[in-house]
Design a protein around this motif. Structure first.
Motif, PDB file in Angstrom:
ATOM      1  N   VAL A 171      56.313  11.176  40.009  1.00  0.00           N
ATOM      2  CA  VAL A 171      56.562  12.531  41.106  1.00  0.00           C
ATOM      3  C   VAL A 171      55.256  12.012  42.289  1.00  0.00           C
ATOM      4  CG1 VAL A 171      58.295  14.090  40.631  1.00  0.00           C
ATOM      5  CG2 VAL A 171      55.665  13.834  39.530  1.00  0.00           C
ATOM      6  N   LYS A 172      54.336  11.960  40.756  1.00  0.00           N
ATOM      7  CA  LYS A 172      52.568  12.448  40.998  1.00  0.00           C
ATOM      8  C   LYS A 172      53.015  10.228  42.274  1.00  0.00           C
ATOM      9  CE  LYS A 172      48.375  11.166  40.087  1.00  0.00           C
ATOM     10  NZ  LYS A 172      47.618  11.072  39.159  1.00  0.00           N
ATOM     11  N   GLU A 173      53.253   9.533  42.012  1.00  0.00           N
ATOM     12  CA  GLU A 173      53.356   8.259  43.057  1.00  0.00           C
ATOM     13  C   GLU A 173      54.102   8.378  44.182  1.00  0.00           C
ATOM     14  OE1 GLU A 173      53.813   7.928  39.970  1.00  0.00           O
ATOM     15  OE2 GLU A 173      51.422   7.119  39.805  1.00  0.00           O
ATOM     16  N   VAL A 174      55.184   9.241  43.886  1.00  0.00           N
ATOM     17  CA  VAL A 174      56.519   9.408  45.055  1.00  0.00           C
ATOM     18  C   VAL A 174      55.128  10.763  46.113  1.00  0.00           C
ATOM     19  CG1 VAL A 174      58.299  11.152  45.755  1.00  0.00           C
ATOM     20  CG2 VAL A 174      58.383   9.362  44.230  1.00  0.00           C
ATOM     21  N   LYS A 175      54.385  11.602  45.637  1.00  0.00           N
ATOM     22  CA  LYS A 175      53.792  12.599  46.683  1.00  0.00           C
ATOM     23  C   LYS A 175      52.286  11.264  47.405  1.00  0.00           C
ATOM     24  CE  LYS A 175      54.081  17.067  44.551  1.00  0.00           C
ATOM     25  NZ  LYS A 175      54.188  17.812  44.062  1.00  0.00           N
ATOM     26  N   THR A 176      51.799  10.964  46.514  1.00  0.00           N
ATOM     27  CA  THR A 176      51.179   9.039  47.249  1.00  0.00           C
ATOM     28  C   THR A 176      51.489   9.029  48.189  1.00  0.00           C
ATOM     29  OG1 THR A 176      49.722   9.577  45.152  1.00  0.00           O
ATOM     30  CG2 THR A 176      49.527   7.956  46.240  1.00  0.00           C
ATOM     31  N   GLY A 177      52.558   8.732  48.305  1.00  0.00           N
ATOM     32  CA  GLY A 177      53.482   7.563  49.063  1.00  0.00           C
ATOM     33  C   GLY A 177      53.661   8.719  49.993  1.00  0.00           C
TER      34      GLY A 177
ATOM     35  N   GLN B 202      56.207   0.218  45.170  1.00  0.00           N
ATOM     36  CA  GLN B 202      55.908   0.427  43.509  1.00  0.00           C
ATOM     37  C   GLN B 202      56.957   1.696  43.297  1.00  0.00           C
ATOM     38  OE1 GLN B 202      54.300  -1.216  41.151  1.00  0.00           O
ATOM     39  NE2 GLN B 202      53.717   0.270  39.990  1.00  0.00           N
ATOM     40  N   THR B 203      57.055   2.208  43.739  1.00  0.00           N
ATOM     41  CA  THR B 203      57.756   3.605  43.262  1.00  0.00           C
ATOM     42  C   THR B 203      58.731   3.046  42.957  1.00  0.00           C
ATOM     43  OG1 THR B 203      56.410   5.134  44.261  1.00  0.00           O
ATOM     44  CG2 THR B 203      57.708   6.482  43.191  1.00  0.00           C
TER      45      THR B 203
ATOM     46  N   THR C  41      61.086   3.034  39.050  1.00  0.00           N
ATOM     47  CA  THR C  41      62.118   3.829  38.821  1.00  0.00           C
ATOM     48  C   THR C  41      63.141   3.194  38.083  1.00  0.00           C
ATOM     49  OG1 THR C  41      61.965   5.013  40.894  1.00  0.00           O
ATOM     50  CG2 THR C  41      61.711   6.759  39.857  1.00  0.00           C
ATOM     51  N   GLU C  42      62.774   2.292  39.220  1.00  0.00           N
ATOM     52  CA  GLU C  42      64.678   0.665  38.556  1.00  0.00           C
ATOM     53  C   GLU C  42      64.012  -0.296  37.392  1.00  0.00           C
ATOM     54  OE1 GLU C  42      67.287   1.661  39.968  1.00  0.00           O
ATOM     55  OE2 GLU C  42      66.353   3.175  40.552  1.00  0.00           O
ATOM     56  N   LYS C  43      63.126   0.229  36.668  1.00  0.00           N
ATOM     57  CA  LYS C  43      62.516  -0.778  35.834  1.00  0.00           C
ATOM     58  C   LYS C  43      63.345  -0.282  34.948  1.00  0.00           C
ATOM     59  CE  LYS C  43      59.531  -3.708  33.073  1.00  0.00           C
ATOM     60  NZ  LYS C  43      59.909  -3.431  32.070  1.00  0.00           N
TER      61      LYS C  43
ATOM     62  N   SER D  51      51.624   2.348  52.294  1.00  0.00           N
ATOM     63  CA  SER D  51      52.398   3.390  52.376  1.00  0.00           C
ATOM     64  C   SER D  51      53.579   2.687  51.581  1.00  0.00           C
ATOM     65  CB  SER D  51      53.000   4.682  53.216  1.00  0.00           C
ATOM     66  OG  SER D  51      53.241   3.259  54.561  1.00  0.00           O
ATOM     67  N   TRP D  52      53.613   1.455  52.644  1.00  0.00           N
ATOM     68  CA  TRP D  52      55.341   0.459  51.548  1.00  0.00           C
ATOM     69  C   TRP D  52      55.617  -0.073  50.487  1.00  0.00           C
ATOM     70  CZ3 TRP D  52      56.359  -2.174  57.470  1.00  0.00           C
ATOM     71  CH2 TRP D  52      57.374  -1.190  58.625  1.00  0.00           C
TER      72      TRP D  52
END
Ligand SMILES: Nc1ncnc2c1ncn2[C@@H]1O[C@H](COP(=O)(O)OP(=O)(O)OP(=O)(O)O)[C@@H](O)[C@H]1O
Ligand SMILES: [Mg+2]
Lengths: 769, 220
Positions: free
Chosen positions: A638-644, A436-437, A441-443, A430-431
């Motif tokens: 959002v998908k990555e955020v959700k998986t997280g 990665q998320t 978003t910061e890239k 999870s970390w």
């Protein structure tokens, strides 16, 4: 009754044990319950269609299909009884003058309601789409447009120009179907008018719709797959030229799990459902394991009770049944609690997995019987081991006071290690997902995205100059750019062959304000500026094999001068690398799809309100949304955020489970050594020394779990990251931190128990036996 | 004859050697006797009592209890026998902490499947007889040691055993409390209950009609 009473008093007296056992079990069961309902729902998708065994969708990995395909196949193959083509679109619906509503609709062939079994509240399935000007509204749209009035027979206008009559009202599409919710259904013939495109249904090249076939009873359409593929390779240009190679007739029940996402469809990955099923079983296994261990740990207290009862005439069978009964009762309490919890967290769960569970609807008699049956079974099973162990105490042992020593080594060290492996691995995963998320978003995307808002351009080509001028008058607006294709949508695809190598370019068309607004650097070429000139990005040049930009390039028929090269910037999600891009210039009379506004950093709310008012006036009250570019980009992830988040919740759960596990373990373990601790203290051991002594073993197990968890999570996360073109690094400190966190919690739990033992008055411990 | 031990031997294997706990014990106990077992610590008193109570087995010899040959019985059968005829009283009381005095007394009757009304009468009778009516709703931890032992004796008696086995019943009590228990035993014995008790106190041993001395697992 008496033994029940005694049991309840035992539970009340051992509040901590009861709380941990019941609540811990209940939390695990909550997850099991929610996930089971979810899995059951996912597996029952599209079960309600009467023709479910006869409906197929034609699929190819590489393309959607065009209108004539359906007609041709029906005319050629006797297996096909009927077809339905679907196309999803959005528009504006007007029930009364000056009342405009956004709506999403599905354009379908007129047999739609006969082939599929979507229920109609009003209207006859065979008639509601019989003529071109008929529209079926969903229940919720009908309510929005007409309130309690009967909508059937009412006139509505679509996109402010096409007239329709409401012919029926359908139930909103249910959750368990592969089609997305739609506000309305219209006859697909209308798309010709809506797009002002004659060939919508007849051009073989317009491959943008889904086609469903209804098979004749007892026919076998799938047996014809290779025959159809062969004929496509002969006659259908996409296959002739090798753009598409595969073909399937996917049965309705499998469309939801298909990799192919057609227009207006939802899908789910079968892998996810399988993974979740495994997780359910795992949680159940861990929870039952904990329950058994906790009960056995407690049995050192209850052994005496059992032995006395045996001495006084209780038979082994009676005592065995007593324990089973107790276990079932405890299980039922936990189950009731879990039902409550499930109801409470249902909304969170729904939003996480983008689903609607409708737990209340699951409350059928059959389900309840099944459910109670299953949990009485679980209660029985989890009571079995402790019951067998405890009832095997011999009365002589109570007389001699030796039973406490007898319950030895039953606790699976392997079990604890396993729990901690799961916990540490999940924590690390999870970390890494969060990292990665954040990275995505910061890239730096290669263009500026701050203080830019966008809205769909709805005013029509003629008004472009006027709209720009009007919006520029607002003091907070610095720049306006009208474009067709942008970094937000990746533009449109241009495929061509250059020097026998197939090329796939993206194209966007922009006005002159675009470059400065997004701060995209252009290096001009030697070619003189011209209105027909195009810009390539660096990747486009590389892809074509040019060292530096040529004077012009012939993509199709026309030679176009290349007047500049832009630095590579991302114009798609960071799952993908930057591809070749061509930017064409757009003059004031060309079609535009989006409008970008650069606004000042202060008073943004006021500026936006002004923009809204002005723009609404310019487009005659059509509804629209206005969004910040950086928000839209965040939305990509959002998908990555959700998986997280999902993994995060499982991490929390596994923490709870392993906390309970080690609590049971330490309770048990320390009870075994109560006397030893007493003696050591009497002989001068300090509290710290005793704590260290008791914690040593647990550290060993967590360390072992750590060494197993690291490679597993490393591998899994490596695989996951392969799905992204831009990846964060899997840092070693993440694993160390995960291990340390687990260790800290394990130690705190152990010390809680061992501290009690260590500070207890040794005299008590020694007198005990 | 209530019970009869003939040439009983009991041993355990320790480091490849037999360590004898009981050696050649011969004992006849008639109904209505009150026997005190004495001997130094470790001499095998508890072991003997457990053998008599059928909680523990033996390796050699014969044991007859009310015309049954215990040495030939299976464990399950033996358990039924002691459950029916023998009441145990322990030094450490062994009451169930989660049950009230009343419920502790009732428990053996439940296992004997005695009807509710009858059970009530029997428990009430015991409470009355031991003068603990006022304590019936208290839990064991709320009683003094003497009171707990009183309940322990009452519980042993409630299913009307023929034989009471008591291992240092007064060991945890002060002399006044111990004396009360002894008086009680005496009275029970007068009513016809057979009693075998282990004790370290000469004075308590005097309550019995016969004293058995053990030394190193052998009767002297
Ligand atoms: N399971 C066993 N294994 C080995 N030796 C045992 C076992 N049980 C008892 N003994 C030994 O048998 C001997 C008799 O023990 P027992 O408990 O009968 O003594 P006791 O006379 O009741 O002593 P006390 O007065 O201290 O209660 C002791 O020396 C003891 O160490
Ligand atoms: Mg003893």
């Amino acid at each position: 009754m008496i033994s029940l009473k005694a049991y309840l008093r035992h539970l009340i007296k051992n509040k901590l044990y009861t709380l941990v056992t019941v609540v811990g079990f209940a939390i695990s069961l909550t997850f099991v319950l929610l996930l089971s309902v979810y899995i059951k729902n996912e597996l029952s998708v599209d079960d309600f269609h009467k023709n479910k065994d006869r409906i197929y969708r034609i699929e190819s990995a590489d393309t959607d299909f065009s209108g004539p395909i359906a007609v041709n196949l029906r005319d050629t193959y006797a297996e096909i009884q009927d077809f339905v083509r679907t196309y999803e679109y959005q528009g504006i619906i007007t029930p009364k003058a000056n009342q405009n509503f956004n709506m999403g609709y599905l354009a379908v062939d007129n047999s739609f309601f006969e082939v599929f079994s979507y229920p109609l509240i009003k209207g006859d399935p065979s008639k509601v789409l019989a003529t071109k000007d008929q529209i079926v509204l969903s229940k919720s749209l009908a309510l929005r447009l007409f309130g309690t009035e009967d909508p059937v027979g009412k006139e509505v206008t679509i996109d402010t120009r096409l007239k329709f009559t409401v012919s029926g009202v359908m139930e909103d599409f249910p959750e368990n179907t592969h089609l997305k919710q739609q506000d309305a259904i219209i006859n697909i013939q209308n798309m010709v008018d809506i797009f002002e495109y004659e060939g919508f249904l007849t051009d073989i090249g317009f491959c943008s719709m889904s086609i469903y076939f209804l098979e004749k009873p007892n026919a076998d359409l799938r047996a014809k797959t290779s025959e159809v593929l062969k004929s496509f390779k002969k006659d259908f240009w996409l296959y002739q030229e090798g753009y598409a190679n595969t073909l399937y007739f996917t049965p309705l029940k499998e469309i939801y799990f298909s990799d192919k996402v057609g227009p207006g469809t939802k899908s789910n990955s079968r892998t996810l459902v399988v993974v979740l099923s495994v997780i359910v079983l795992l949680i159940l296994f861990l929870a039952i394991g904990n329950y058994v261990n906790l009960t056995i740990a407690q049995s050192t207290f209850r052994g005496r009770e059992v032995a006395i009862k045996k001495l006084l005439g209780g038979s082994k069978k009676q005592l065995f049944l007593q324990f089973i009964k107790e276990s079932i009762i405890l299980c039922l309490i936990a189950v009731s609690l879990s039902l409550l919890f499930a109801k409470l967290v249902e909304p969170v769960f729904n939003s996480l997995l983008e689903t609607k569970l409708h737990l209340n609807a699951q409350l059928t008699l059959g389900n309840l019987v099944l459910f109670s049956g299953v949990f009485i079974g679980i209660g029985f099973l989890s009571g079995l081991v402790p019951a067998l162990r405890i009832t095997s105490f011999k009365p002589i042992e109570v007389v001699k006071g030796t039973f406490r020593k007898k319950v030895k080594g039953v606790y699976g060290k392997a079990f604890i290690t396993f729990q901690y492996t799961v916990t540490i691995a999940l924590l690390a995963c999870s970390w890494i997902i969060v990292k990665q998320t954040y990275f995505l978003t910061e890239k730096d995307l290669g263009f500026k995205k701050e203080n830019i808002v966008w809205a769909p351009y709805l005013a029509g080509t003629q008004k472009k100059t006027a709209v720009k001028a009007e919006l520029m008058k607002i003091p907070g607006v610095e720049q306006v750019s009208l474009v067709w294709g942008s970094p937000l949508d990746g533009g449109s695809n241009q495929s061509f062959v250059y020097k026998e190598k197939p090329q796939s370019f993206q194209e966007i068309r922009v006005d002159s304000a675009f470059f400065s607004m997004f701060d995209i650097k252009i290096s001009p070429t030697d070619v003189a500026y011209s209105k027909e000139g195009v810009y390539f990005n660096q990747t486009a040049l590389n892809s074509l094999g040019f060292e530096s930009a040529p004077a012009s390039f012939k993509m199709y028929e026309r030679d176009e001068p290349i007047i500049g090269v832009v630095n590579d910037f991302n114009f798609k999600e960071l799952r993908q690398n930057i591809g070749p891009l061509v930017i064409r210039q757009q003059n004031d009379s060309a079609y535009a799809s989006k409008m970008f506004l650069k606004i000042k950093g202060n008073n943004q709310l006021a500026t936006l309100n002004q923009v809204k008012t002005t723009y609404t006036r310019l487009i005659d009250n059509l509804p629209f949304d206005i969004r910040f570019v950086d928000d839209t980009i965040d939305q990509w992830y959002v998908k990555e955020v959700k998986t997280g988040k999902i993994i995060g919740y499982f991490t929390l759960l596994s923490f709870i489970i392993s906390f309970i596990g080690i609590l049971a373990m330490s309770t048990f373990y320390i009870q075994q050594r109560y006397k030893e601790i007493g003696i050591r203290k009497v002989n001068g051991a300090s509290i710290t020394q005793i704590l260290a002594l008791l914690s040593k073993d647990f550290i060993k197990w967590v360390a072992l779990a750590f060494t197993i968890a690291v490679p597993i999570s490393w591998y899994a996360m490596g695989k996951w990251l392969e799905g992204f073109a831009y990846r964060t690094t899997i840092s070693w400190w993440i694993f160390v931190l995960a291990g340390l966190t687990a260790l800290t919690i394990a130690l705190l739990t152990v010390s809680w128990q061992s501290f009690r033992a260590a500070v207890a008055n040794p005299v008590n411990a020694l007198r005990e036996e | 004859m209530l019970l009869e031990l003939n040439n009983i031997f009991k041993w355990v294997q320790q480091g490849g050697q037999r360590v004898f706990l009981l050696k050649d014990i011969n004992l006849k106990v008639a109904e209505g006797e009150f026997i005190s077992v004495m001997g130094p610590s470790g001499s095998g008193k508890s072991t003997l009592l457990n053998v008599i109570g059928m909680l523990d087995g033996f390796n050699e010899g014969e044991y007859h209890f009310m015309d049954e040959s215990v040495h030939t019985l299976r464990e399950k059968h033996r358990a039924e026998l002691y459950k029916q005829y023998i009441g145990f009283v322990f030094q450490a009381y062994h009451l169930i902490d989660e049950l009230t005095v009343y419920e502790n007394l009732e428990m053996p009757l439940l296992y004997k499947k005695i009807k509710g009304s009858e059970r009530k009468a029997m428990v009430a009778d015991m409470l009355d007889r031991f003068n603990i009516v006022g304590k019936k709703d208290l839990f064991p931890t709320q009683l003094s040691g003497g009171q707990q032992q009183l309940v322990g004796v009452a519980r042993a008696l409630i299913s009307k055993p023929k034989l009471i086995l008591a291992d240092e019943p007064t060991g945890n009590l002060n002399s006044k409390q111990g004396q009360d228990i002894m008086e009680l035993f005496k009275q029970l014995n007068n009513e016809g209950v057979t009693i075998i008790q282990v004790t370290h106190s000469e004075k308590n041993a005097e309550y019995g009609s016969r004293i058995i001395q053990l030394l190193d697992g052998r009767k002297v």
